[in-house]
Design a protein around this motif. Structure first.
Motif, PDB file in Angstrom:
ATOM      1  N   MET A   1      14.949  11.249  -4.340  1.00 42.78           N
ATOM      2  CA  MET A   1      14.872  10.445  -3.118  1.00 42.78           C
ATOM      3  C   MET A   1      13.801  10.973  -2.171  1.00 42.78           C
ATOM      4  O   MET A   1      13.113  10.212  -1.506  1.00 42.78           O
ATOM      5  N   GLU A   2      13.666  12.324  -2.106  1.00 44.64           N
ATOM      6  CA  GLU A   2      12.683  12.910  -1.202  1.00 44.64           C
ATOM      7  C   GLU A   2      11.267  12.495  -1.583  1.00 44.64           C
ATOM      8  O   GLU A   2      10.406  12.318  -0.720  1.00 44.64           O
ATOM      9  N   LEU A   3      11.022  12.325  -2.889  1.00 45.33           N
ATOM     10  CA  LEU A   3       9.712  11.892  -3.339  1.00 45.33           C
ATOM     11  C   LEU A   3       9.340  10.551  -2.735  1.00 45.33           C
ATOM     12  O   LEU A   3       8.220  10.353  -2.252  1.00 45.33           O
ATOM     13  N   PHE A   4      10.283   9.619  -2.716  1.00 45.31           N
ATOM     14  CA  PHE A   4      10.002   8.272  -2.218  1.00 45.31           C
ATOM     15  C   PHE A   4       9.741   8.266  -0.714  1.00 45.31           C
ATOM     16  O   PHE A   4       9.122   7.356  -0.193  1.00 45.31           O
ATOM     17  N   LEU A   5      10.218   9.294  -0.023  1.00 45.68           N
ATOM     18  CA  LEU A   5      10.015   9.364   1.416  1.00 45.68           C
ATOM     19  C   LEU A   5       8.697  10.031   1.779  1.00 45.68           C
ATOM     20  O   LEU A   5       8.222   9.891   2.903  1.00 45.68           O
ATOM     21  N   ASN A   6       8.097  10.756   0.832  1.00 44.91           N
ATOM     22  CA  ASN A   6       6.911  11.540   1.152  1.00 44.91           C
ATOM     23  C   ASN A   6       5.621  11.014   0.532  1.00 44.91           C
ATOM     24  O   ASN A   6       4.538  11.444   0.916  1.00 44.91           O
ATOM     25  N   VAL A   7       5.712  10.122  -0.423  1.00 44.15           N
ATOM     26  CA  VAL A   7       4.508   9.567  -1.032  1.00 44.15           C
ATOM     27  C   VAL A   7       3.794   8.639  -0.039  1.00 44.15           C
ATOM     28  O   VAL A   7       4.439   7.897   0.703  1.00 44.15           O
ATOM     29  N   ASP A   8       2.473   8.705  -0.036  1.00 44.58           N
ATOM     30  CA  ASP A   8       1.668   7.800   0.782  1.00 44.58           C
ATOM     31  C   ASP A   8       1.628   6.456   0.054  1.00 44.58           C
ATOM     32  O   ASP A   8       0.691   6.144  -0.673  1.00 44.58           O
ATOM     33  N   TRP A   9       2.672   5.655   0.268  1.00 37.35           N
ATOM     34  CA  TRP A   9       2.832   4.428  -0.500  1.00 37.35           C
ATOM     35  C   TRP A   9       1.711   3.409  -0.308  1.00 37.35           C
ATOM     36  O   TRP A   9       1.273   2.791  -1.282  1.00 37.35           O
ATOM     37  N   PRO A  10       1.218   3.183   0.908  1.00 36.89           N
ATOM     38  CA  PRO A  10       0.115   2.217   1.051  1.00 36.89           C
ATOM     39  C   PRO A  10      -1.090   2.578   0.200  1.00 36.89           C
ATOM     40  O   PRO A  10      -1.657   1.729  -0.488  1.00 36.89           O
ATOM     41  N   THR A  11      -1.490   3.864   0.231  1.00 34.07           N
ATOM     42  CA  THR A  11      -2.633   4.299  -0.564  1.00 34.07           C
ATOM     43  C   THR A  11      -2.332   4.211  -2.049  1.00 34.07           C
ATOM     44  O   THR A  11      -3.158   3.734  -2.839  1.00 34.07           O
ATOM     45  N   PHE A  12      -1.152   4.670  -2.447  1.00 36.08           N
ATOM     46  CA  PHE A  12      -0.785   4.673  -3.864  1.00 36.08           C
ATOM     47  C   PHE A  12      -0.756   3.262  -4.437  1.00 36.08           C
ATOM     48  O   PHE A  12      -1.373   2.979  -5.469  1.00 36.08           O
ATOM     49  N   LEU A  13      -0.038   2.369  -3.770  1.00 36.02           N
ATOM     50  CA  LEU A  13       0.103   1.010  -4.290  1.00 36.02           C
ATOM     51  C   LEU A  13      -1.227   0.257  -4.277  1.00 36.02           C
ATOM     52  O   LEU A  13      -1.527  -0.502  -5.208  1.00 36.02           O
ATOM     53  N   LEU A  14      -2.023   0.459  -3.228  1.00 41.26           N
ATOM     54  CA  LEU A  14      -3.328  -0.196  -3.165  1.00 41.26           C
ATOM     55  C   LEU A  14      -4.224   0.293  -4.299  1.00 41.26           C
ATOM     56  O   LEU A  14      -4.905  -0.501  -4.951  1.00 41.26           O
ATOM     57  N   ALA A  15      -4.213   1.611  -4.530  1.00 36.45           N
ATOM     58  CA  ALA A  15      -5.036   2.169  -5.601  1.00 36.45           C
ATOM     59  C   ALA A  15      -4.611   1.618  -6.953  1.00 36.45           C
ATOM     60  O   ALA A  15      -5.445   1.230  -7.776  1.00 36.45           O
ATOM     61  N   MET A  16      -3.298   1.577  -7.208  1.00 39.38           N
ATOM     62  CA  MET A  16      -2.804   1.083  -8.497  1.00 39.38           C
ATOM     63  C   MET A  16      -3.161  -0.389  -8.698  1.00 39.38           C
ATOM     64  O   MET A  16      -3.571  -0.806  -9.784  1.00 39.38           O
ATOM     65  N   LEU A  17      -3.015  -1.172  -7.649  1.00 38.38           N
ATOM     66  CA  LEU A  17      -3.286  -2.604  -7.763  1.00 38.38           C
ATOM     67  C   LEU A  17      -4.771  -2.870  -7.979  1.00 38.38           C
ATOM     68  O   LEU A  17      -5.151  -3.688  -8.825  1.00 38.38           O
ATOM     69  N   LEU A  18      -5.615  -2.170  -7.227  1.00 38.83           N
ATOM     70  CA  LEU A  18      -7.056  -2.364  -7.375  1.00 38.83           C
ATOM     71  C   LEU A  18      -7.528  -1.965  -8.765  1.00 38.83           C
ATOM     72  O   LEU A  18      -8.360  -2.639  -9.373  1.00 38.83           O
TER      73      LEU A  18
END
Length: 205
Positions: A1-18
């Motif tokens: 659970m702590e992982l999901f709270l600390n990941v920079d989700w906007p950057t991660f998801l944008l990078a994966m999608l692009l």
């Protein structure tokens, strides 16, 4: 659970999608395969791609986990490796003009080609090690579990994009091929990936 709270989700998801939307040979192959042989063959190819990537995630997670346990400084190395890899992808996006599309072998079974191509693709392993790996944090616990989790999310995003390509390919295959090799699309994705690379360098410092 702590992982999901600390990941920079906007950057991660944008990078994966692009990364998944960036025009490339695999996009051309999957689209043409679906256009010429139908959605059923295209869907088996998507399954093969996903399984091939899953094996790569397992290899990256177990191998990288062991190395990082002994060399904490590797995180910083991987961070900059991820930035450079994204810049390389930006160049690849701009250089893509359709000449590298694997037009041959379209008669092969979609599953077999999709699985083997991704299983033996060293770029996929590098991607999971240096791009996915730099979103991990040794202070949050097991590195291998973090890579497996983030890698699974990437595979989920990739599969959604691939499914869309299959269904669009059966209808507008030629249109997608024209778009992905257009100068406008190449410049857009190249600039976007370069921007994400810079953002990763800043946000993970």
């Amino acid at each position: 659970m702590e992982l999901f709270l600390n990941v920079d989700w906007p950057t991660f998801l944008l990078a994966m999608l692009l990364i998944e939307l960036t025009p490339g040979p695999n996009m051309g192959w999957l689209t043409l395969l679906s256009a010429r042989h139908g959605a059923r063959v295209g869907l088996t190819a998507v399954l093969g791609i996903a399984l091939g990537l899953a094996v790569q995630v397992l290899v990256a997670a177990t191998g990288l986990s062991a190395v990082m346990a002994g060399y904490p400084i590797l995180y910083e190395t991987l961070r900059w490796g991820g930035v450079l890899f994204m810049i390389w992808l930006a160049w690849q996006a701009f250089a893509e003009n359709g000449s590298a599309t694997p037009a041959t072998g379209l008669q092969e079974k979609g599953f077999r080609r999709g699985f083997i191509a991704n299983l033996l693709n060293p770029k996929a392993l590098v991607f999971y090690a240096v791009v996915i790996g730099q979103f991990t944090d040794p202070t949050l616990g097991s590195i291998w579990w973090q890579i497996l989790t983030l890698g699974a999310l990437h595979i989920g995003i990739a599969t959604l994009v691939h499914l869309a390509l299959v269904f669009m390919g059966t209808r507008i295959g030629d249109g997608i091929e024209t778009w992905r090799t257009s100068f406008t699309a190449r410049v857009f994705f190249s600039v976007s990936l370069f921007a994400v690379a810079i953002w990763i360098a800043i946000s993970t410092s």
